[in-house]
Scaffold this motif. Sequence first.
Motif, PDB file in Angstrom:
ATOM      1  N   ARG A   1       0.832  -1.205   0.000  1.00 17.65           N
ATOM      2  CA  ARG A   1       0.000   0.000   0.000  1.00 17.65           C
ATOM      3  C   ARG A   1       0.871   1.261   0.000  1.00 17.65           C
ATOM      4  NH1 ARG A   1      -3.914   0.052   4.893  1.00 17.65           N
ATOM      5  NH2 ARG A   1      -1.882  -0.031   5.939  1.00 17.65           N
ATOM      6  N   GLY A   2       0.711   2.056  -1.032  1.00 20.09           N
ATOM      7  CA  GLY A   2       1.453   3.302  -1.119  1.00 20.09           C
ATOM      8  C   GLY A   2       2.870   3.169  -1.643  1.00 20.09           C
ATOM      9  N   ALA A   3       3.319   1.957  -1.974  1.00 22.22           N
ATOM     10  CA  ALA A   3       4.681   1.779  -2.491  1.00 22.22           C
ATOM     11  C   ALA A   3       4.764   2.302  -3.926  1.00 22.22           C
ATOM     12  CB  ALA A   3       5.079   0.308  -2.450  1.00 22.22           C
ATOM     13  N   PRO A   4       5.894   2.878  -4.307  1.00 20.40           N
ATOM     14  CA  PRO A   4       6.057   3.385  -5.687  1.00 20.40           C
ATOM     15  C   PRO A   4       5.900   2.259  -6.709  1.00 20.40           C
ATOM     16  CG  PRO A   4       7.798   4.227  -4.255  1.00 20.40           C
ATOM     17  CD  PRO A   4       7.076   3.174  -3.475  1.00 20.40           C
ATOM     18  N   GLY A   5       5.062   2.488  -7.706  1.00 14.11           N
ATOM     19  CA  GLY A   5       4.856   1.506  -8.759  1.00 14.11           C
ATOM     20  C   GLY A   5       3.990   0.331  -8.369  1.00 14.11           C
ATOM     21  N   ALA A   6       3.324   0.390  -7.225  1.00 14.53           N
ATOM     22  CA  ALA A   6       2.508  -0.736  -6.758  1.00 14.53           C
ATOM     23  C   ALA A   6       1.254  -0.876  -7.605  1.00 14.53           C
ATOM     24  CB  ALA A   6       2.136  -0.545  -5.294  1.00 14.53           C
ATOM     25  N   THR A   7       0.900  -2.104  -7.936  1.00 10.91           N
ATOM     26  CA  THR A   7      -0.347  -2.391  -8.651  1.00 10.91           C
ATOM     27  C   THR A   7      -1.440  -2.850  -7.696  1.00 10.91           C
ATOM     28  OG1 THR A   7       0.412  -4.660  -9.064  1.00 10.91           O
ATOM     29  CG2 THR A   7       0.889  -3.019 -10.752  1.00 10.91           C
ATOM     30  N   MET A   8      -1.087  -3.056  -6.438  1.00 11.76           N
ATOM     31  CA  MET A   8      -2.035  -3.509  -5.421  1.00 11.76           C
ATOM     32  C   MET A   8      -2.506  -2.275  -4.634  1.00 11.76           C
ATOM     33  SD  MET A   8      -1.425  -6.480  -2.562  1.00 11.76           S
ATOM     34  CE  MET A   8      -0.747  -7.574  -3.802  1.00 11.76           C
ATOM     35  N   ARG A   9      -3.611  -1.691  -5.077  1.00 12.04           N
ATOM     36  CA  ARG A   9      -4.058  -0.419  -4.522  1.00 12.04           C
ATOM     37  C   ARG A   9      -5.146  -0.554  -3.466  1.00 12.04           C
ATOM     38  NH1 ARG A   9      -3.236   0.325 -10.002  1.00 12.04           N
ATOM     39  NH2 ARG A   9      -1.625   1.865 -10.529  1.00 12.04           N
ATOM     40  N   THR A  10      -5.879  -1.640  -3.471  1.00  7.79           N
ATOM     41  CA  THR A  10      -6.945  -1.857  -2.497  1.00  7.79           C
ATOM     42  C   THR A  10      -6.791  -3.243  -1.879  1.00  7.79           C
ATOM     43  OG1 THR A  10      -8.505  -2.824  -4.084  1.00  7.79           O
ATOM     44  CG2 THR A  10      -8.477  -0.403  -3.872  1.00  7.79           C
ATOM     45  N   PHE A  11      -7.507  -3.463  -0.763  1.00  3.98           N
ATOM     46  CA  PHE A  11      -7.464  -4.791  -0.147  1.00  3.98           C
ATOM     47  C   PHE A  11      -8.134  -5.824  -1.048  1.00  3.98           C
ATOM     48  CE2 PHE A  11      -9.180  -8.003   2.884  1.00  3.98           C
ATOM     49  CZ  PHE A  11      -7.952  -8.511   3.290  1.00  3.98           C
ATOM     50  N   GLY A  12      -9.104  -5.388  -1.835  1.00  7.61           N
ATOM     51  CA  GLY A  12      -9.704  -6.303  -2.813  1.00  7.61           C
ATOM     52  C   GLY A  12      -8.674  -6.801  -3.810  1.00  7.61           C
ATOM     53  N   ASP A  13      -7.771  -5.911  -4.226  1.00 10.46           N
ATOM     54  CA  ASP A  13      -6.681  -6.345  -5.112  1.00 10.46           C
ATOM     55  C   ASP A  13      -5.803  -7.388  -4.414  1.00 10.46           C
ATOM     56  OD1 ASP A  13      -7.526  -4.577  -7.048  1.00 10.46           O
ATOM     57  OD2 ASP A  13      -6.121  -2.994  -6.462  1.00 10.46           O
TER      58      ASP A  13
END
Length: 220
Positions: free
Chosen positions: A142-154
């Motif tokens: 969460r909040g990491a640069p370039g992260a594709t996992m933006r929500t807990f659903g992801d």
Amino acid sequence: MDDDTSYARWEQRTEIPLFVASLAFMAAYATRVLAVDLASGWLRLCWLVMLGLWALFVVDYLVRWRLRGQRFLRFVSSHFLHTVVVVLPLLRPLRIVPLYDAIQPRQGAPRLSLHARVIAYASLSTLLLGFAGALAVYQQERGAPGATMRTFGDAVWWAASTLSTVGYGDITPVTPTGRVIATGMMVCGLGLLGAVTGSFSSWLMQSFSRHGDERRPPGR
């Protein structure tokens, strides 16, 4: 022998309360990860609950070690799962088989066959591992640069695809800790999937064999 008897008695008395404590630990951890808008006092309370429960798990581990009467390194190597859940208390709910062994003497004969129990244990372990893994990875990503996992659903979608060994690749961890967690989940996913498919295949073979014996004429 006395150590073994004391150890078994301790395990029988503590396995259920410690399993409940492990669920409370997971709930407190989930609150800290997901309830980002919660007041700082409540978040601090969740942290204290987690710390207290982890101390309880450590005490249980040390008591088991003393009751076994083994050298510490030998106890660590021969009780690998105990050691893992002390180092990673979020995984303690996965100790489902010892929990069943603690409950079973009170219930009498098992109601499910061996194959059904293996499938049930593996399925429940997969759900718990998936939820714990999704929480842990989401906290790192969460909040990491370039992260594709933006929500807990992801994170839940990623955990499901990872444990099922599908691995679509649409969501992947980018942090070092997230990738370490992902590696562990891949290994566990392969083991759990193998346990389920192996037990199911064995059950099918036994069923076909039994039906074949029943239909075979006498004397042949």
